[in-house]
Design a protein around this motif. Structure first.
Motif, PDB file in Angstrom:
ATOM      1  N   GLY A  42       0.819  -1.205   0.000  1.00  0.00           N
ATOM      2  CA  GLY A  42       0.000   0.000   0.000  1.00  0.00           C
ATOM      3  C   GLY A  42       0.847   1.246   0.000  1.00  0.00           C
ATOM      4  N   PHE A  52      -6.588  -2.868   4.870  1.00  0.00           N
ATOM      5  CA  PHE A  52      -5.502  -2.909   5.858  1.00  0.00           C
ATOM      6  C   PHE A  52      -6.112  -2.690   7.245  1.00  0.00           C
ATOM      7  CE2 PHE A  52      -3.662  -0.859   2.010  1.00  0.00           C
ATOM      8  CZ  PHE A  52      -2.909  -1.943   1.593  1.00  0.00           C
ATOM      9  N   THR A  56      -0.891   0.856   7.312  1.00  0.00           N
ATOM     10  CA  THR A  56       0.419   0.487   6.778  1.00  0.00           C
ATOM     11  C   THR A  56       1.505   1.301   7.481  1.00  0.00           C
ATOM     12  OG1 THR A  56       0.313   2.140   5.017  1.00  0.00           O
ATOM     13  CG2 THR A  56      -0.523  -0.061   4.503  1.00  0.00           C
ATOM     14  N   ASP A  57       2.745   0.850   7.340  1.00  0.00           N
ATOM     15  CA  ASP A  57       3.868   1.536   7.978  1.00  0.00           C
ATOM     16  C   ASP A  57       4.529   2.523   7.019  1.00  0.00           C
ATOM     17  OD1 ASP A  57       5.284  -0.081   6.259  1.00  0.00           O
ATOM     18  OD2 ASP A  57       6.344  -1.188   7.809  1.00  0.00           O
ATOM     19  N   GLY A  60       4.870   1.160   3.514  1.00  0.00           N
ATOM     20  CA  GLY A  60       3.677   0.669   2.838  1.00  0.00           C
ATOM     21  C   GLY A  60       3.382  -0.793   3.101  1.00  0.00           C
ATOM     22  N   ARG A  61       3.971  -1.375   4.164  1.00  0.00           N
ATOM     23  CA  ARG A  61       3.707  -2.771   4.524  1.00  0.00           C
ATOM     24  C   ARG A  61       2.516  -2.840   5.474  1.00  0.00           C
ATOM     25  NH1 ARG A  61       9.766  -3.755   6.471  1.00  0.00           N
ATOM     26  NH2 ARG A  61       9.056  -1.971   7.673  1.00  0.00           N
ATOM     27  N   ASP A  62       1.725  -3.883   5.365  1.00  0.00           N
ATOM     28  CA  ASP A  62       0.542  -4.075   6.207  1.00  0.00           C
ATOM     29  C   ASP A  62       0.960  -4.328   7.650  1.00  0.00           C
ATOM     30  OD1 ASP A  62      -2.182  -4.506   6.866  1.00  0.00           O
ATOM     31  OD2 ASP A  62      -1.871  -6.671   6.665  1.00  0.00           O
TER      32      ASP A  62
END
Length: 105
Positions: A42, A52, A56-57, A60-62
């Motif tokens: 994301g 999500f 996200t971080d 862009g990771r879940d």
């Protein structure tokens, strides 16, 4: 075993249930999470949504996926440190018992 579980206090049963749930989530993590552990899926800092659950971080990771996989690492590390401390404590205890005066024949 079931008799012991029935006789245990409610707080102990709740704690065992939480630990069991965490272990099950850790074992079945690939079936539970929607994305891979390091997949960028994301935009940066997306808020929580249906896609999500926790957002996200900064890459862009879940975050939900990262937390589930992080739980696997935490459980493994806790198990390893408990086993190592048990082995070290047992060894040192036996060593001190053998060197204690008056305890050996």
């Amino acid at each position: 075993m079931l008799k012991l579980l029935r006789q245990s206090p409610l707080s102990a049963r709740i704690g065992m249930g939480i630990v069991l749930l965490n272990c099950l989530v850790a074992v079945f993590a690939p079936l539970i999470v929607p994305y891979g552990e390091t997949s960028v899926v994301g935009d940066v800092w997306e808020s929580s949504s249906v896609k999500f659950y926790l957002g996200t971080d900064h890459l862009g990771r879940d975050l939900f996926t990262r937390m589930v996989y992080g739980g696997r690492n935490t459980i493994a590390l806790a198990f390893i440190t408990t086993a190592l401390s048990f082995l070290a404590g047992s060894f040192l205890g036996l060593l001190l018992l053998l060197k204690a005066p008056g305890l050996t024949s």
